[in-house]
Design a protein around this motif. Sequence first.
Motif, mmCIF file in Angstrom:
data_model
loop_
_atom_site.group_PDB
_atom_site.id
_atom_site.type_symbol
_atom_site.label_atom_id
_atom_site.label_comp_id
_atom_site.label_asym_id
_atom_site.label_seq_id
_atom_site.Cartn_x
_atom_site.Cartn_y
_atom_site.Cartn_z
ATOM 1 N N TRP A 17 71.697 53.308 16.940
ATOM 2 C CA TRP A 17 72.975 53.060 16.285
ATOM 3 C C TRP A 17 72.870 52.025 15.170
ATOM 4 O O TRP A 17 73.550 52.141 14.141
ATOM 5 C CB TRP A 17 74.030 52.657 17.307
ATOM 6 C CG TRP A 17 74.497 53.823 18.110
ATOM 7 C CD1 TRP A 17 74.078 54.198 19.353
ATOM 8 C CD2 TRP A 17 75.464 54.809 17.697
ATOM 9 N NE1 TRP A 17 74.710 55.349 19.749
ATOM 10 C CE2 TRP A 17 75.569 55.741 18.757
ATOM 11 C CE3 TRP A 17 76.221 54.994 16.552
ATOM 12 C CZ2 TRP A 17 76.430 56.838 18.678
ATOM 13 C CZ3 TRP A 17 77.075 56.078 16.478
ATOM 14 C CH2 TRP A 17 77.170 56.989 17.535
ATOM 15 N N ALA A 71 71.499 53.904 12.227
ATOM 16 C CA ALA A 71 72.455 54.861 11.678
ATOM 17 C C ALA A 71 73.500 54.158 10.821
ATOM 18 O O ALA A 71 73.831 54.619 9.713
ATOM 19 C CB ALA A 71 73.114 55.634 12.814
ATOM 20 N N LYS A 103 76.580 60.581 16.815
ATOM 21 C CA LYS A 103 76.515 59.846 15.540
ATOM 22 C C LYS A 103 77.197 60.633 14.421
ATOM 23 O O LYS A 103 77.947 60.079 13.610
ATOM 24 C CB LYS A 103 75.061 59.536 15.187
ATOM 25 C CG LYS A 103 74.369 58.602 16.187
ATOM 26 C CD LYS A 103 72.944 58.317 15.770
ATOM 27 C CE LYS A 103 72.265 57.320 16.708
ATOM 28 N NZ LYS A 103 71.964 57.886 18.037
#
Length: 261
Positions: free
Chosen positions: A45, A48, A249
């Motif tokens: 994460w 991302a 995501k």
Amino acid sequence: MTKFDSGGLALAYDDITPAGGASGTVLMVHGFATSRAENWRRLGWYGAFERKGYRIVAHDQRGHGESDKPHDPGAYGQDVLVGDILRLMDHLELERVDLMGYSMGARLSLQMALQHPERVGNLIVGGIGGRMLKAPESQPTPTMTMAEAMRAADPETITEKTMKGFRLFADQQGEDRLALAAFTEARGGGSALTADDLALLRPPTLVVAGSRDEMAGDPQELADAIPGAKSVTLPACDHFSAIPHALFKAAVFDFLEGWLE
């Protein structure tokens, strides 16, 4: 590692700003028996959000990760944990953030958005769903509490599947089991919110859960209780495999960028 003071405890956090400035700020709240490093960094994460140009803020909740770990249940509780989020924002002089939480962190994020709606831009909650709206008496009674599972001398004596899973995960992460037991005894994840409570939510909201997540239930059921909320169900994912999933995501960024139908 950086720490800030919250009610006399030192809580660890990350604050990462991409080179060239940030397009927005996301504050991420991890789940029970894990940490910012496991829940968000290792599972992709951080990377991302960095690629999307976001400033990333994430802390280890009290009792977890690199933060202080008191063994007194009085050091925990829902309002205390929401206060930690608020104090982190104040410490970093953040007036408003996009708030993202998973599982227990999602419940706290809902409470944060209800109590301090002016501090939350977009709200993303994962690993929760319609089950949180069901009355406790309508749900199966576990054979032992989470606190008992955390204090058990031998995890093989834990017969409850969910409790054993969390205990083994806590052991793998090297977490302080006595701190986690105290956390759950204080109802650290918060008491159940009602549909009437959720009807008061104002931030744009996304609810995400796996199709096999028995702990969460149907994310659409929860989204239906929140004005204007959207939901995404991740196929063939359970509570744990959903977190790193690429579709999770993709759903988050489609939501934040206004593409999610």
